[in-house]
Design an enzyme around this catalytic site. Structure first.
Site, PDB file in Angstrom:
ATOM      1  N   LYS A 112       1.127  -0.903   0.040  1.00 51.54           N
ATOM      2  CA  LYS A 112      -0.206   0.226  -0.075  1.00 51.54           C
ATOM      3  C   LYS A 112       0.330   1.267  -0.082  1.00 51.54           C
ATOM      4  CE  LYS A 112      -4.227  -1.541   1.837  1.00 51.54           C
ATOM      5  NZ  LYS A 112      -5.315  -1.635   3.574  1.00 51.54           N
ATOM      6  N   LYS A 195      -5.748 -11.092  -6.525  1.00 55.37           N
ATOM      7  CA  LYS A 195      -6.975 -10.802  -5.814  1.00 55.37           C
ATOM      8  C   LYS A 195      -7.955 -10.028  -6.196  1.00 55.37           C
ATOM      9  CE  LYS A 195      -6.112  -7.966  -1.424  1.00 55.37           C
ATOM     10  NZ  LYS A 195      -5.319  -8.010  -0.713  1.00 55.37           N
ATOM     11  N   LYS A 198     -10.723  -3.429  -4.408  1.00 51.55           N
ATOM     12  CA  LYS A 198     -11.101  -2.414  -4.244  1.00 51.55           C
ATOM     13  C   LYS A 198      -9.765  -1.305  -5.254  1.00 51.55           C
ATOM     14  CE  LYS A 198     -15.177  -2.084  -2.804  1.00 51.55           C
ATOM     15  NZ  LYS A 198     -16.650  -1.652  -3.511  1.00 51.55           N
TER      16      LYS A 198
HETATM   17  P1  TYM Z   1     -10.857  -5.702   4.844  1.00 52.06           P
HETATM   18  O1  TYM Z   1     -11.573  -4.873   5.447  1.00 52.06           O
HETATM   19  O2  TYM Z   1      -9.373  -5.298   3.931  1.00 52.06           O
HETATM   20  O3  TYM Z   1     -11.288  -7.459   4.315  1.00 52.06           O
HETATM   21  C1  TYM Z   1     -12.380  -7.851   5.143  1.00 52.06           C
HETATM   22  C2  TYM Z   1     -12.299  -9.488   4.818  1.00 52.06           C
HETATM   23  O4  TYM Z   1     -12.443  -9.833   3.701  1.00 52.06           O
HETATM   24  C3  TYM Z   1     -11.092 -10.412   3.337  1.00 52.06           C
HETATM   25  N1  TYM Z   1     -10.779 -10.331   1.446  1.00 52.06           N
HETATM   26  C4  TYM Z   1     -10.799 -11.701   0.882  1.00 52.06           C
HETATM   27  N2  TYM Z   1     -10.967 -12.687   1.395  1.00 52.06           N
HETATM   28  C5  TYM Z   1     -10.830 -13.263  -0.431  1.00 52.06           C
HETATM   29  N3  TYM Z   1     -11.191 -13.390  -1.348  1.00 52.06           N
HETATM   30  C6  TYM Z   1     -10.478 -11.466  -1.600  1.00 52.06           C
HETATM   31  N4  TYM Z   1      -9.876 -11.611  -2.526  1.00 52.06           N
HETATM   32  C7  TYM Z   1     -10.159 -10.894   0.045  1.00 52.06           C
HETATM   33  N5  TYM Z   1     -10.625  -9.640   0.075  1.00 52.06           N
HETATM   34  C8  TYM Z   1     -10.604  -9.252   1.128  1.00 52.06           C
HETATM   35  C9  TYM Z   1     -10.327 -10.569   4.340  1.00 52.06           C
HETATM   36  O5  TYM Z   1      -9.107 -10.757   4.096  1.00 52.06           O
HETATM   37  C10 TYM Z   1     -10.652 -10.082   5.467  1.00 52.06           C
HETATM   38  O6  TYM Z   1     -10.650 -11.061   6.252  1.00 52.06           O
HETATM   39  N6  TYM Z   1      -7.456  -5.869   8.506  1.00 52.06           N
HETATM   40  C11 TYM Z   1      -8.470  -6.436   8.311  1.00 52.06           C
HETATM   41  C12 TYM Z   1      -9.660  -5.611   9.171  1.00 52.06           C
HETATM   42  C13 TYM Z   1      -9.780  -6.042  10.828  1.00 52.06           C
HETATM   43  C14 TYM Z   1      -9.024  -7.138  11.749  1.00 52.06           C
HETATM   44  C15 TYM Z   1      -9.265  -7.029  12.242  1.00 52.06           C
HETATM   45  C16 TYM Z   1     -10.108  -8.595  10.665  1.00 52.06           C
HETATM   46  C17 TYM Z   1      -9.205  -5.346  11.468  1.00 52.06           C
HETATM   47  N7  TYM Z   1      -9.080  -5.109  12.501  1.00 52.06           N
HETATM   48  C18 TYM Z   1      -9.351  -8.045  13.711  1.00 52.06           C
HETATM   49  C19 TYM Z   1      -9.527  -9.700  11.479  1.00 52.06           C
HETATM   50  C20 TYM Z   1      -9.472  -8.990  12.886  1.00 52.06           C
HETATM   51  C21 TYM Z   1      -8.955  -5.533   7.093  1.00 52.06           C
HETATM   52  O7  TYM Z   1      -8.101  -4.944   6.179  1.00 52.06           O
HETATM   53  O8  TYM Z   1      -9.986  -6.481   5.578  1.00 52.06           O
END
Ligand code: TYM
Length: 332
Positions: A112, A195, A198
């Site tokens: 990023k 993957k 967005k």
């Molecule tokens: P975020 O908001 O980017 O994504 C939410 C969830 O979606 C999953 N994900 C995917 N899974 C499969 N294929 C894809 N192409 C794909 N794109 C996104 C992500 O793995 C995620 O599970 N850092 C985290 C949010 C977070 C969090 C936490 C998660 C903050 N605190 C504590 C678990 C526990 C995030 O940015 O997810």
């Protein structure tokens, strides 16, 4: 019951298919077997610039989508991260426990920040994984349902929990990632080597759950496959077809083997047409339900108020114990 915790960012408006299949679907499935805590991570969202009105609207929109997906506040604790101040507080502790070097090795940050340039990259984006560590450890989570892209952050969480426990005595549960192989990484429909995300250069291969269902059908029908026209799961040789099979299989609860059999001798056109229909059947009611939850702001806000209260009770206890173990003097 074992405890699960997970979070999703409110940043982007509509959830995409990767968010749903990689994470949210598991959240829904785990609600009864687990003591579940699910949150919208607005403090993570502000690691990049946010318009205040949009952030507020997108936070409610994220909650509405979780409800529409089947996250049920009667069976889990659903809340917004900033409503529970202990996240920021334990986040600071984790900042002081983690090494600069180990934080620098987080690949998601490297990707990023490389895109943004160092002057536009905030310190918050750098320490973002440590806030995530705090999110998880505050609730003593046993398992964390996420997609593959969060695996490294989970490793960091485990390392810091063990480090703290080793130094100050047993305080935190060391959590396991809960990552389902079939859906841990959903790929872009136009570029099956990347993957679904967005931040892709174009949105042609991105399925947003709240998009017009017709547009979604079109994207499925124009998904990139390959030239040999055999419908077979093979991630290496046939990444595009394999991605479609994973999505199809999960949305219909049909095994990939059954799908391979069903489409034996048939062309990609048939597979895509059928999957487009499956997808439309999924997103159409999802959109309607999301709108219904969104229209009733009062109910939505009261769900969040209750969730925050339940979450805080757990988080406050862990934070107090953590402070005490470290020798921070309590108020008398
Ligand atoms: P975020 O908001 O980017 O994504 C939410 C969830 O979606 C999953 N994900 C995917 N899974 C499969 N294929 C894809 N192409 C794909 N794109 C996104 C992500 O793995 C995620 O599970 N850092 C985290 C949010 C977070 C969090 C936490 C998660 C903050 N605190 C504590 C678990 C526990 C995030 O940015 O997810």
């Amino acid at each position: 019951r074992p405890r699960v915790l997970s979070g999703i960012q409110p940043t982007a408006g509509s959830f995409h298919l990767g968010n749903y299949l990689g994470a949210v679907r598991q959240w829904v499935a785990l609600q009864d077997s687990h003591d579940a805590f699910y949150m919208v991570v607005d403090l993570h969202a502000i690691t990049v610039p946010q318009d205040p009105a949009e952030l507020r609207a997108n936070t409610r929109l994220a909650v509405a989508q979780l409800l529409a997906a089947g996250v049920d506040p009667e069976r889990c604790t659903l809340f917004v991260q900033s409503h529970v101040p202990e996240h920021a507080q334990l986040g600071w502790v984790m900042n002081c426990l983690a090494g600069f070097g180990e934080a620098s090795r987080m690949t998601q940050f490297k990707d990023k920040s490389a895109k943004q340039g160092s002057d536009r990259t905030t310190v918050g984006l750098f320490t973002y994984p440590l806030l995530m560590v705090a999110d998880i450890l505050l609730y003593q989570a046993d398992q964390v349902p996420v997609g593959e892209d969060q695996r490294q952050h989970l490793e960091l969480t485990r390392n810091l929990a063990e480090r703290f426990n080793g130094t100050y005595g047993d305080t935190f549960t060391v959590p396991d990632p809960y990552i389902l192989k079939e859906t841990s990484k959903i790929y872009d429909l136009q570029d099956p080597s990347a993957k679904m995300s967005k931040s892709a250069a174009t949105t042609k291969g991105l399925i947003n759950l709240l998009d017009e269902p017709k547009a979604t059908a079109k994207k499925v029908k124009s998904a990139v496959t390959d030239t040999d026209s055999v419908i077979r799961f093979d991630q290496v040789e046939k990444p595009g077809v394999s991605n479609l099979l994973s999505i199809y299989s999960t949305l219909t609860d049909t095994s990939v083997a059954d799908l391979e059999q069903k489409y034996e001798g048939k062309g990609y056109g048939a597979l895509k047409t059928d999957l487009a229909e499956v997808m439309v059947d999924f997103v159409t009611p999802f959109r309607t339900r999301t709108q219904e939850y969104l229209d009733d702001t009062e109910t939505l806000d009261s769900i969040l108020a209750k969730g925050a209260e339940k979450a805080r009770a757990v988080a406050a206890e862990t934070l107090a114990r953590t402070y005490d173990r470290m020798g921070l003097l309590p108020v008398k």
